[in-house]
Design an enzyme around this catalytic site. Structure first.
Site, PDB file in Angstrom:
ATOM      1  N   ASN A   1      51.420  56.972  66.763  1.00  0.00           N
ATOM      2  CA  ASN A   1      51.660  56.193  67.988  1.00  0.00           C
ATOM      3  C   ASN A   1      50.372  55.809  68.735  1.00  0.00           C
ATOM      4  O   ASN A   1      50.408  54.958  69.630  1.00  0.00           O
ATOM      5  CB  ASN A   1      52.592  56.950  68.951  1.00  0.00           C
ATOM      6  CG  ASN A   1      54.049  56.862  68.544  1.00  0.00           C
ATOM      7  OD1 ASN A   1      54.841  57.754  68.838  1.00  0.00           O
ATOM      8  ND2 ASN A   1      54.436  55.779  67.867  1.00  0.00           N
TER       9      ASN A   1
ATOM     10  N   ASP B   1      64.309  56.936  69.660  1.00  0.00           N
ATOM     11  CA  ASP B   1      63.816  55.578  69.395  1.00  0.00           C
ATOM     12  C   ASP B   1      64.605  54.557  70.216  1.00  0.00           C
ATOM     13  O   ASP B   1      65.802  54.730  70.441  1.00  0.00           O
ATOM     14  CB  ASP B   1      63.963  55.284  67.890  1.00  0.00           C
ATOM     15  CG  ASP B   1      63.136  54.078  67.465  1.00  0.00           C
ATOM     16  OD1 ASP B   1      62.292  53.610  68.261  1.00  0.00           O
ATOM     17  OD2 ASP B   1      63.339  53.601  66.332  1.00  0.00           O
ATOM     18  N   GLY B   2      63.917  53.500  70.624  1.00  0.00           N
ATOM     19  CA  GLY B   2      64.609  52.384  71.283  1.00  0.00           C
ATOM     20  C   GLY B   2      64.227  52.150  72.731  1.00  0.00           C
ATOM     21  O   GLY B   2      64.805  51.278  73.389  1.00  0.00           O
ATOM     22  N   ASN B   3      63.236  52.894  73.235  1.00  0.00           N
ATOM     23  CA  ASN B   3      62.821  52.699  74.632  1.00  0.00           C
ATOM     24  C   ASN B   3      62.325  51.274  74.883  1.00  0.00           C
ATOM     25  O   ASN B   3      62.679  50.652  75.880  1.00  0.00           O
ATOM     26  CB  ASN B   3      61.678  53.665  74.992  1.00  0.00           C
ATOM     27  CG  ASN B   3      62.107  55.109  75.015  1.00  0.00           C
ATOM     28  OD1 ASN B   3      63.292  55.399  74.921  1.00  0.00           O
ATOM     29  ND2 ASN B   3      61.148  56.005  75.159  1.00  0.00           N
TER      30      ASN B   3
ATOM     31  N   SER C   1      60.310  58.682  59.557  1.00  0.00           N
ATOM     32  CA  SER C   1      59.037  58.384  60.241  1.00  0.00           C
ATOM     33  C   SER C   1      58.114  59.598  60.377  1.00  0.00           C
ATOM     34  O   SER C   1      57.578  59.875  61.463  1.00  0.00           O
ATOM     35  CB  SER C   1      59.321  57.786  61.629  1.00  0.00           C
ATOM     36  OG  SER C   1      60.000  56.570  61.511  1.00  0.00           O
TER      37      SER C   1
ATOM     38  N   HIS D   1      60.299  53.706  78.599  1.00  0.00           N
ATOM     39  CA  HIS D   1      59.884  55.104  78.392  1.00  0.00           C
ATOM     40  C   HIS D   1      60.278  55.954  79.608  1.00  0.00           C
ATOM     41  O   HIS D   1      60.726  57.084  79.451  1.00  0.00           O
ATOM     42  CB  HIS D   1      58.377  55.197  78.161  1.00  0.00           C
ATOM     43  CG  HIS D   1      57.926  54.522  76.896  1.00  0.00           C
ATOM     44  ND1 HIS D   1      58.566  54.713  75.688  1.00  0.00           N
ATOM     45  CD2 HIS D   1      56.908  53.654  76.638  1.00  0.00           C
ATOM     46  CE1 HIS D   1      57.946  54.012  74.743  1.00  0.00           C
ATOM     47  NE2 HIS D   1      56.939  53.343  75.307  1.00  0.00           N
TER      48      HIS D   1
HETATM   49  C1  FPP Z   1      60.090  55.449  70.738  1.00  0.00           C
HETATM   50  O1  FPP Z   1      60.677  54.262  71.223  1.00  0.00           O
HETATM   51  C2  FPP Z   1      59.704  56.300  71.866  1.00  0.00           C
HETATM   52  C3  FPP Z   1      58.465  56.808  72.089  1.00  0.00           C
HETATM   53  C4  FPP Z   1      57.311  56.554  71.203  1.00  0.00           C
HETATM   54  C5  FPP Z   1      58.178  57.609  73.289  1.00  0.00           C
HETATM   55  C6  FPP Z   1      59.189  58.679  73.613  1.00  0.00           C
HETATM   56  C7  FPP Z   1      58.983  59.083  75.004  1.00  0.00           C
HETATM   57  C8  FPP Z   1      59.957  59.422  75.882  1.00  0.00           C
HETATM   58  C9  FPP Z   1      61.365  59.512  75.532  1.00  0.00           C
HETATM   59  C10 FPP Z   1      59.582  59.674  77.302  1.00  0.00           C
HETATM   60  C11 FPP Z   1      59.474  61.050  77.836  1.00  0.00           C
HETATM   61  C12 FPP Z   1      59.458  62.176  76.875  1.00  0.00           C
HETATM   62  C13 FPP Z   1      59.100  63.444  77.171  1.00  0.00           C
HETATM   63  C14 FPP Z   1      59.351  64.498  76.153  1.00  0.00           C
HETATM   64  C15 FPP Z   1      58.481  63.845  78.433  1.00  0.00           C
HETATM   65  P1  FPP Z   1      59.948  52.876  70.951  1.00  0.00           P
HETATM   66  O2  FPP Z   1      58.972  52.629  72.063  1.00  0.00           O
HETATM   67  O3  FPP Z   1      59.356  52.864  69.592  1.00  0.00           O
HETATM   68  O4  FPP Z   1      61.149  51.879  71.056  1.00  0.00           O
HETATM   69  P2  FPP Z   1      61.325  50.484  70.263  1.00  0.00           P
HETATM   70  O5  FPP Z   1      61.579  50.852  68.817  1.00  0.00           O
HETATM   71  O6  FPP Z   1      62.532  49.888  70.910  1.00  0.00           O
HETATM   72  O7  FPP Z   1      60.071  49.696  70.477  1.00  0.00           O
END
Ligand code: FPP
Length: 246
Positions: free
Chosen positions: A70, A22-24, A193, A39
């Protein structure tokens, strides 16, 4: 010396580690960038973490890449994630094989675009005979959906059972049929979650403030040290676990 210290700390290495990455989005937004760049950077953290977990001898690593919820995100972000998954699965295939990592995608993959389903089949086939760490990428995965599909399989395959099946039989029908020892969630939130709900029953929970794109070997080591410091009692008393009489 540092390695020796780590080895000692990991006399109890978790067999199955699961990570809620989490946290992208916040990582990108904090830099004035679009969420998709977060991401992309997150994909680099996946590579670092997978390699380090394999190097340490973790048995199974399950990564939550895309939840069944998602799809509710803006369409452009969902599409960018699908493309990123295709690119990453293709570009990582050789690396995964050379590290002997058997890779599977768990979740309802039927809903994914053809290109992604092809990339999933390719990576699964290419790594099918690998005997090292097992990597599960949970995509369009939900813990409740996993339980529900196991219930349906149970009804279809075991309908003639005279007695209710035991937990081990039920667990074997899940898409991720192994208990989780350590669950790591990055990004500061403290919730599951809908991830691995059944499998997490006795999992140790480690919450890291690090945003996923910044996650690295040091953060993984911190989580493993936390795990090594826990006394897992599985309902027993501390004295029982330590083999003492009370
Ligand atoms: C949650 O962070 C992250 C995701 C929903 C996507 C995860 C995807 C990756 C790490 C990319 C590549 C992965 C693979 C396995 C190829 P968020 O977007 O909810 O972050 P936020 O809470 O800061 O908005």
């Amino acid at each position: 010396m540092k390695d020796q210290h780590l080895k000692a700390a990991y006399s109890v290495l978790p067999h199955h580690v699961a990570i809620i990455m989490d946290g992208n989005g916040r990582w990108a937004q904090a830099r004035g960038l679009g969420r998709v760049l977060g991401h992309r950077q997150g994909a680099l953290a996946v590579r670092r973490t997978v390699e380090e977990a394999a190097r340490l001898g973790i048995g199974i690593l399950t990564l939550f890449a895309f939840s069944s919820e998602n799809w509710k995100r803006p369409q452009a972000e969902v599409q960018a994630l699908m493309s990123l998954f295709v690119r990453t699965l293709r570009s990582e295939q050789d690396n995964l094989r050379s590290h002997d990592i058997r890779t599977r995608v768990v979740g309802d993959v039927a809903k994914f675009p053809d290109k992604l389903r092809e990339a999933i089949t390719e990576v699964e086939d290419a790594t099918a005979s690998c005997g090292g760490m097992r990597l599960n990428i949970a995509a369009n995965y939900g813990g409740r959906a996993d339980i529900m599909q196991a219930v349906c399989r149970l009804m279809a395959e075991h309908s003639a059972l005279a007695a209710p099946p035991d937990e081990a039989v039920f667990t074997s029908l899940l898409q991720v049929p192994e208990d989780v020892d350590l669950i790591i969630r990055t990004g500061g939130e403290r919730r599951l979650s809908n991830f691995l709900l059944w499998q997490a029953a006795y999992g140790e929970l480690f919450f890291s403030p690090t945003l996923w794109p910044d996650f690295g070997a040091d953060d993984l080591h911190e989580a493993l040290q936390f795990f090594a410091s826990r006394e897992r009692r599985f309902g027993m008393t501390s004295a029982q676990v330590r083999g003492h009489r009370e």
